[in-house]
Design a protein around this motif. Structure first.
Motif, PDB file in Angstrom:
ATOM      1  N   LYS A 146       0.776  -1.162   0.036  1.00  0.00           N
ATOM      2  CA  LYS A 146       0.062   0.218  -0.025  1.00  0.00           C
ATOM      3  C   LYS A 146       0.956   1.251   0.119  1.00  0.00           C
ATOM      4  N   TYR A 147       0.376   2.404  -0.486  1.00  0.00           N
ATOM      5  CA  TYR A 147       1.127   3.286  -0.556  1.00  0.00           C
ATOM      6  C   TYR A 147       0.687   4.784  -0.097  1.00  0.00           C
ATOM      7  N   ILE A 148       1.336   5.624   0.390  1.00  0.00           N
ATOM      8  CA  ILE A 148       0.838   6.883   0.815  1.00  0.00           C
ATOM      9  C   ILE A 148       1.515   8.017   0.259  1.00  0.00           C
ATOM     10  N   ILE A 149       0.696   9.042  -0.212  1.00  0.00           N
ATOM     11  CA  ILE A 149       1.440   9.944  -1.136  1.00  0.00           C
ATOM     12  C   ILE A 149       0.761  11.613  -0.600  1.00  0.00           C
ATOM     13  N   CYS A 150       2.080  12.244  -0.551  1.00  0.00           N
ATOM     14  CA  CYS A 150       1.734  13.694  -0.138  1.00  0.00           C
ATOM     15  C   CYS A 150       1.539  14.498  -1.455  1.00  0.00           C
ATOM     16  N   ASN A 151       0.511  15.291  -1.374  1.00  0.00           N
ATOM     17  CA  ASN A 151       0.276  16.122  -2.772  1.00  0.00           C
ATOM     18  C   ASN A 151       0.615  17.372  -2.349  1.00  0.00           C
ATOM     19  N   GLY A 152       1.943  17.741  -2.929  1.00  0.00           N
ATOM     20  CA  GLY A 152       2.360  19.148  -2.682  1.00  0.00           C
ATOM     21  C   GLY A 152       2.473  19.985  -4.274  1.00  0.00           C
ATOM     22  N   ASP A 153       1.431  19.702  -4.898  1.00  0.00           N
ATOM     23  CA  ASP A 153       1.499  20.120  -6.309  1.00  0.00           C
ATOM     24  C   ASP A 153       1.431  21.444  -6.509  1.00  0.00           C
ATOM     25  N   GLU A 154       0.322  22.076  -5.763  1.00  0.00           N
ATOM     26  CA  GLU A 154      -0.279  23.404  -5.602  1.00  0.00           C
ATOM     27  C   GLU A 154      -0.005  24.308  -6.859  1.00  0.00           C
ATOM     28  N   GLY A 155      -0.937  23.737  -7.783  1.00  0.00           N
ATOM     29  CA  GLY A 155      -0.786  24.675  -9.091  1.00  0.00           C
ATOM     30  C   GLY A 155      -1.866  25.669  -9.269  1.00  0.00           C
ATOM     31  N   ASP A 156      -2.602  26.121  -7.954  1.00  0.00           N
ATOM     32  CA  ASP A 156      -3.417  27.213  -8.069  1.00  0.00           C
ATOM     33  C   ASP A 156      -2.571  28.451  -8.186  1.00  0.00           C
ATOM     34  N   PRO A 157      -2.927  29.370  -9.322  1.00  0.00           N
ATOM     35  CA  PRO A 157      -2.165  30.675  -9.063  1.00  0.00           C
ATOM     36  C   PRO A 157      -2.079  31.644  -8.138  1.00  0.00           C
ATOM     37  N   GLY A 158      -0.977  31.996  -7.515  1.00  0.00           N
ATOM     38  CA  GLY A 158      -1.237  32.897  -6.258  1.00  0.00           C
ATOM     39  C   GLY A 158      -1.276  32.328  -4.985  1.00  0.00           C
ATOM     40  N   ALA A 159      -1.074  30.652  -5.173  1.00  0.00           N
ATOM     41  CA  ALA A 159      -1.406  29.969  -3.853  1.00  0.00           C
ATOM     42  C   ALA A 159       0.019  29.751  -3.397  1.00  0.00           C
ATOM     43  N   PHE A 160       0.137  29.695  -2.161  1.00  0.00           N
ATOM     44  CA  PHE A 160       1.477  29.267  -1.541  1.00  0.00           C
ATOM     45  C   PHE A 160       1.551  28.650   0.056  1.00  0.00           C
ATOM     46  N   MET A 161       0.251  28.302   0.171  1.00  0.00           N
ATOM     47  CA  MET A 161       0.115  27.671   1.415  1.00  0.00           C
ATOM     48  C   MET A 161       0.970  26.394   1.594  1.00  0.00           C
ATOM     49  N   ASP A 162       0.851  25.426   0.617  1.00  0.00           N
ATOM     50  CA  ASP A 162       1.476  24.323   0.779  1.00  0.00           C
ATOM     51  C   ASP A 162       2.958  24.343   0.983  1.00  0.00           C
ATOM     52  N   ARG A 163       3.522  25.225  -0.233  1.00  0.00           N
ATOM     53  CA  ARG A 163       4.795  25.562  -0.105  1.00  0.00           C
ATOM     54  C   ARG A 163       5.413  26.116   1.055  1.00  0.00           C
ATOM     55  N   SER A 164       4.757  26.859   1.749  1.00  0.00           N
ATOM     56  CA  SER A 164       5.249  27.644   3.071  1.00  0.00           C
ATOM     57  C   SER A 164       5.322  26.511   4.148  1.00  0.00           C
TER      58      SER A 164
END
Ligand SMILES: Cc1cc2nc3c(=O)[nH]c(=O)nc-3n(C[C@H](O)[C@H](O)[C@H](O)COP(=O)(O)O)c2cc1C
Ligand code: SF4
Ligand code: SF4
Ligand code: FES
Lengths: 121, 617
Positions: B187-205
């Motif tokens: 089984k696998y676990i994946i963290c989605n840090g793609d954050e493609g929304d323009p102007g968004a930087f929540m996940d990056r931060s």
């Protein structure tokens, strides 16, 4: 790292390093660092506090500084602020006196009355 | 033992770094060395502290003094006055009309915030595992591994009410439960840090500012579902986030917090980082899984869901960065504590990236259910430049616009959805009264048309058609019936598209039609853009009463369409005007105005052309 106890040991040591950021501070030592304080040796006083405190591994004591306190005849001036107790102000401090204050007041909890110039706010 | 007495925390989040934070840090090292006090002061690089617009920002402990917009020239003064003499520099503190805010905790921007996912962001050195541990890090993992069964861990998450922060708001425990229950060798676990929304930087931060927290959250999830390996999917445009996560993984391995038999339990885990190509659709979970598998990042129909057939066909949990960031706190402080924040159905807090025409732009975390008014006016500080609030767009490029009448709506999954907006991943764009809503809708539609992967026709063709209609409207060729056509197409695309991109892309159009229909009508029927943004639907006009006949405008006009004399004043020959705005810029007495509406001469010209070519638009 094998157990939660191992983790706790690392945590306690790391918390000591981070104590300035609002950790578990029991006593705050505030050194007056106005122009006249510095002229009278406040920096030496502060450094001696820092040294004594780190040599003794006192993890819950914080040294900070403030500006002119308006007690220029008694510089260097140091406040010792402890939770739930009246503030003690020591005057005419020097490195030797600092060592005594650390042993007597900070470690053993006895005010060094000879050096006190004011109490309370 | 060191002789430190001050912790100097310099924000080195992306915003502050681009404002020069690293130069400030260098300068501090220099000045402290010159003064011979570098051994008394700890200089710590942190992740984003939140109010990015004021960068570079810093906090100085033990007092927690907050400085904004620090320049290299300010450094000596800070050292001399604050560090040596104990007199903080007032000039660099944040203030409003009446008050100066010395300590970070007193700054109004922070007052209504509650930090869970961002708890350590801007407070610890993200490259120091020790600092993370000092804040209670890895205690949750240790406790879960040594005292709980996977099912018990899932039950805690269930009780907390945590829902996915990546957009959909799917209950996290339910996803974990499905994979936990699935029978599979792997089984696998994946963290989605793609954050493609323009102007968004929540996940990056969060990735940059507190990487261990996400790693810990992921490992707890892995234990709960029975996964032994995990992947971080982070877009290649986030090099610092990638570096920090890789570094955190190495540190955790070195300390035995990852790898074989963590905390002497039967749990073993390994994680890898995969970089994404930076396409918006790659954030969609099936597309993301294909991308990790080495294929094109195209979505595939669901079902099957990743929980039954995910990465390499195995049961897989995909969770967002912020979702994982919440997990450790839930185990340390308890499910009840977490569930006590927020609303009936939306528990906890949410991180938002506030942008647009607002005073405090930046990264904030607030309890769910906070009203839009509090978010925009109390946390965000209100509209900048004394203008009026007009609309707020929530939920990323395919979110929806809300308006002044919704200011008292609580920000939670259901309330937003009911009004045609959505939580999305947390982008919030605040707009003042100078924004044309038809143009805004067109802007987001443009983004989605570009980002559509093209796999299914409703999205590929339908969105383009919607875009073309919007394009016509803003150029003054709107037709009666366009609004209904946009609605019909929008609903069809939402219903028929394969993945969430197409399903939600019509939202900005549908929600602006819903709340700003009169603006669409004015564009189509009256050929007028009241905000004067749409160039075809406004014109420049010279006010003869104010004009002093200086001829500056005529000289600057690139098409020589302004004529006149000192006595007769100047006039624009509308049919030739290309609306460059030069005349308005140069007029010394502001006699040139933008006027809403197509100029009558231009309208007549168009009508004549239309009669001559009736089959063309
Ligand atoms: C077009 C599109 C883009 C998406 N982008 C992201 C993204 O950048 N980050 C993210 O976490 N989820 C994104 N999602 C949602 C994911 O598909 C998925 O629902 C989410 O990662 C699940 O995590 P959660 O349950 O923790 O929210 C996107 C969905 C769509 C349709
Ligand atoms: S809805 Fe759009 S993005 Fe999603 S699969 Fe279809 S074409 Fe691709
Ligand atoms: S807007 Fe430009 S083209 Fe039109 S009149 Fe002014 S200067 Fe000339
Ligand atoms: S990057 Fe410094 S406050 Fe956000």
């Amino acid at each position: 790292m094998k157990t939660l106890a191992d983790l706790k040991k690392i945590r306690e040591k790391a918390q000591e390093e981070m104590k300035f950021r609002g950790g578990n501070v029991r006593i705050k030592i505030v050194v007056g660092m106005g122009t006249s304080g510095i002229a009278m040796g406040a920096r030496e006083v502060m450094k001696t506090f820092l040294e004594e405190i780190s040599n003794r591994n006192l993890t819950d004591v914080l040294v900070t500084q403030t500006g002119e306190k308006g007690l220029s005849s008694m510089e260097p001036v140091v406040d010792v602020i402890e939770d739930g107790k009246a503030k003690i102000t020591y005057g005419n401090m020097n490195p030797d006196k600092v060592k005594k204050v650390v042993v007597e007041h900070i470690v053993n909890g006895r005010t060094v009355s000879d050096y006190v110039v004011a109490t309370g706010d | 033992m060191s002789l430190k007495r001050i912790d100097l925390l310099i924000c080195c989040g992306s915003g502050c770094v681009s404002a020069g934070a690293l130069k400030i840090k260098e300068r501090f090292h220099e000045v402290l060395n010159e003064k011979g006090i570098s051994n008394e002061i700890n200089i710590i690089e942190t992740g984003c502290m939140g109010p990015c617009d004021y960068g570079p920002v810093m906090v100085i402990y033990p007092e927690g003094i907050f400085y904004k917009a620090v320049t290299p020239e300010d450094v000596s003064e800070i050292v001399e006055n604050h560090f040596i003499k104990g007199r903080p520099v007032q000039r660099l503190m944040l203030h409003d009309e009446e008050k100066t805010f010395a300590a970070q905790k007193d700054v109004p921007f922070y007052q209504k915030q509650v930090k869970v996912a961002l708890e350590n962001c801007g407070y610890i050195d993200p490259e120091s595992l020790d600092e993370y541990i000092a804040t209670g890090g890895y205690e949750a993992l240790g406790t879960v591994l040594t005292t709980m069964t996977p099912q018990q861990a899932i039950d805690v998450i269930k009780e907390s009410g945590l829902r996915g922060r990546g957009g959909g708001g799917f209950p996290t425990h339910a996803k974990w439960q499905m994979v936990h229950d699935a029978k599979s060798d792997e089984k696998y676990i994946i963290c989605n840090g793609d954050e493609g929304d323009p102007g968004a930087f929540m996940d990056r931060s969060i990735l940059e500012g507190d990487p261990h927290r996400i790693l810990e959250g992921m490992m707890i999830a892995a234990y709960a579902i029975g996964a032994t390996s995990g992947f971080f999917y982070i877009r290649a445009e986030y090099p610092l986030a990638i570096k920090r996560i890789k570094h955190a993984i190495e540190q955790a391995k070195a300390m035995g917090l990852m790898g074989e038999s963590v905390f002497d339990s039967k749990f073993s885990f390994d994680a890898e980082v995969r970089t994404g190509a930076g396409a918006f659709v790659c954030g969609e979970e099936t597309a993301l899984i294909h991308s990790i598998e080495g294929m094109r990042g195209n979505p595939s129909p669901k079902p099957p869901y990743p929980s039954t057939s995910g990465l390499w066909g195995k049961p897989t949990v995909v969770n967002n960065v912020e979702t994982f960031a919440n997990v450790p706190s839930i185990f340390v402080k308890g499910a009840k504590w977490f569930a006590s924040m927020g609303t009936e159905l939306s528990k906890g807090t949410k991180v938002f990236a506030l942008t647009g025409d607002i005073r405090n732009t930046g990264l904030v975390e607030v309890p769910m259910g906070i009203t839009l008014r509090e978010l925009i006016f109390d946390v965000g500080g209100g509209i900048i430049g004394g203008r009026k609030f007009k609309a707020v767009q929530l939920g990323g490029p395919s979110g929806g616009c809300l308006t002044i009448e919704h200011l008292d709506v609580g920000v939670d999954y259901e309330s937003l959805k009911a009004r045609g907006a959505m939580m999305g991943s947390g982008g919030v764009i605040v707009m003042n009264d100078q924004n044309c809503m038809v143009n805004i809708a067109k802007y987001f539609m443009d983004f989605c048309v570009d980002e559509s992967c093209g796999k299914c026709s409703p999205c590929r063709i339908g969105l383009k058609q919607m875009y073309d209609i919007l394009e016509r409207i803003v150029h003054g060729y709107g037709k009666i019936g366009d609004i209904e056509e946009l609605q019909r197409l929008g609903e069809a695309v939402s219903r028929l598209s394969l993945c969430g991109l197409g399903q939600s892309a019509p939202n900005p159009v549908l929600s602006t039609i819903r709340y700003f229909r009169d603006e669409y009508e004015a564009h189509i029927r009256d050929h007028s853009c009241s905000t004067k943004v749409c160039l075809a639907l406004m014109h420049f006009d010279i006010d003869k009463d104010n004009c002093i006949g200086c001829s500056l405008c005529a000289r600057k006009c690139p098409v020589n369409c302004i004529t006149g004399s000192r006595e007769e004043k100047y006039t624009i020959h509308q049919l030739d005007c290309v609306k460059c705005g030069n005349c308005q810029d140069v007029c010394p007495v502001k006699a040139v105005n933008r006027v809403p509406g197509m100029h009558p001469e231009e309208k007549t010209k168009r009508d004549t052309l239309k009669k001559q070519h009736p089959h063309e638009d």
